[in-house]
Design an enzyme around this catalytic site. Structure first.
Site, PDB file in Angstrom:
ATOM      1  N   GLY A  57       0.754  -1.244   0.000  1.00 40.33           N
ATOM      2  CA  GLY A  57       0.000   0.000   0.000  1.00 40.33           C
ATOM      3  C   GLY A  57       0.783   1.291   0.000  1.00 40.33           C
ATOM      4  O   GLY A  57       0.192   2.366   0.098  1.00 40.33           O
ATOM      5  N   ASP A 122       3.903  -0.900  -9.449  1.00 35.38           N
ATOM      6  CA  ASP A 122       5.194  -1.249  -8.851  1.00 35.38           C
ATOM      7  C   ASP A 122       5.298  -2.769  -8.710  1.00 35.38           C
ATOM      8  O   ASP A 122       6.006  -3.278  -7.852  1.00 35.38           O
ATOM      9  CB  ASP A 122       5.324  -0.560  -7.486  1.00 35.38           C
ATOM     10  CG  ASP A 122       6.763  -0.559  -6.961  1.00 35.38           C
ATOM     11  OD1 ASP A 122       7.691  -0.410  -7.776  1.00 35.38           O
ATOM     12  OD2 ASP A 122       6.953  -0.706  -5.737  1.00 35.38           O
ATOM     13  N   LYS A 162       7.063  -0.379 -13.268  1.00 31.69           N
ATOM     14  CA  LYS A 162       8.393  -0.917 -12.958  1.00 31.69           C
ATOM     15  C   LYS A 162       8.701  -2.121 -13.835  1.00 31.69           C
ATOM     16  O   LYS A 162       7.827  -2.939 -14.117  1.00 31.69           O
ATOM     17  CB  LYS A 162       8.460  -1.342 -11.490  1.00 31.69           C
ATOM     18  CG  LYS A 162       9.800  -1.987 -11.106  1.00 31.69           C
ATOM     19  CD  LYS A 162       9.977  -2.070  -9.615  1.00 31.69           C
ATOM     20  CE  LYS A 162       9.160  -3.170  -8.972  1.00 31.69           C
ATOM     21  NZ  LYS A 162       9.395  -3.235  -7.515  1.00 31.69           N
TER      22      LYS A 162
END
EC number: 2.1.1.166
Length: 212
Positions: A57, A122, A162
């Site tokens: 988170g 991510d 990413k």
């Protein structure tokens, strides 16, 4: 020393880990996103954001802080995530039709256009320690994130994802560039120096049917 023990030692000494605990972020990853935002102004008040692979988170918390009470943050992950004020969380695989339909329905309900301003990811694969395997899996996650962004990102929007450097990344960039006015690689200082992770920042989305 085993890989796991070395990682644990580095993790405990990591200044970003200590800072995250002190400042109340779920993970050190928050500082990567904050650094990128400080340089490129990703977030604006009232923006609508999807955070793919959101657990635990850190990115969702940063996003919600920056878009403010009128903004929307929708987080999704296979893993559970601690509840956050004003962050909508879906647990599941967004590549599965049922979960994607749920995501799409929430976007339609919470936005005027049925699209979002920013898709961030991510995501990283479960690390095997075999470099080429991990890199290939990372690239696959990037492609899944892009598939999602194609369907839900508004024109003019931004895609941040990413990836582990290696084979296939340049080809992915070639395929991505026609859909955005700006595409660049980033390596935030909060990324560990020995990590192969980099971030692709693609801005000013032209729309999926708009090929150059």
């Amino acid at each position: 020393m085993t890989h796991s023990k070395r990682w644990l030692e580095e993790h405990e000494k990591d200044p970003y880990v200590k800072r995250a605990k002190k400042e109340g972020y779920p993970s050190r990853a928050a500082y990567k996103l904050l650094e990128i935002h400080q340089k490129y102004k990703l977030f604006k008040p009232s923006m609508n954001v999807i955070d793919l692979g959101a657990a635990p988170g850190g990115w969702s918390q940063v996003a919600k802080d920056l878009v403010g009470p009128k903004g929307v943050v929708i987080a999704i992950d296979l893993l559970p995530m601690q509840s956050m004020l004003d962050v909508i969380f879906i647990q599941g695989d967004f590549n599965e039709p049922e979960i994607f339909n749920q995501l799409e329905a929430i976007v339609a309900k919470k936005t005027l256009t049925g699209q979002v301003d920013l898709v961030i990811s991510d995501m990283a694969p479960n690390i095997s320690g075999i470099k080429n395997v991990d890199q290939s899996r990372s690239l696959h996650l990037v492609e899944l994130a892009w598939d999602c962004a194609q369907k839900l990102l508004a024109r003019g929007g931004t895609f941040l994802v990413k990836v582990f450097q290696g084979p296939g990344v340049d080809r992915f960039l070639i395929n991505l560039r026609p859909y955005f006015n700006q595409v660049k690689f980033l390596k935030p200082s909060a990324s560990r120096s020995r990590s192969s992770e980099i971030y692709i920042l693609a801005g000013e989305f032209l729309g999926y049917n708009q090929r150059v």
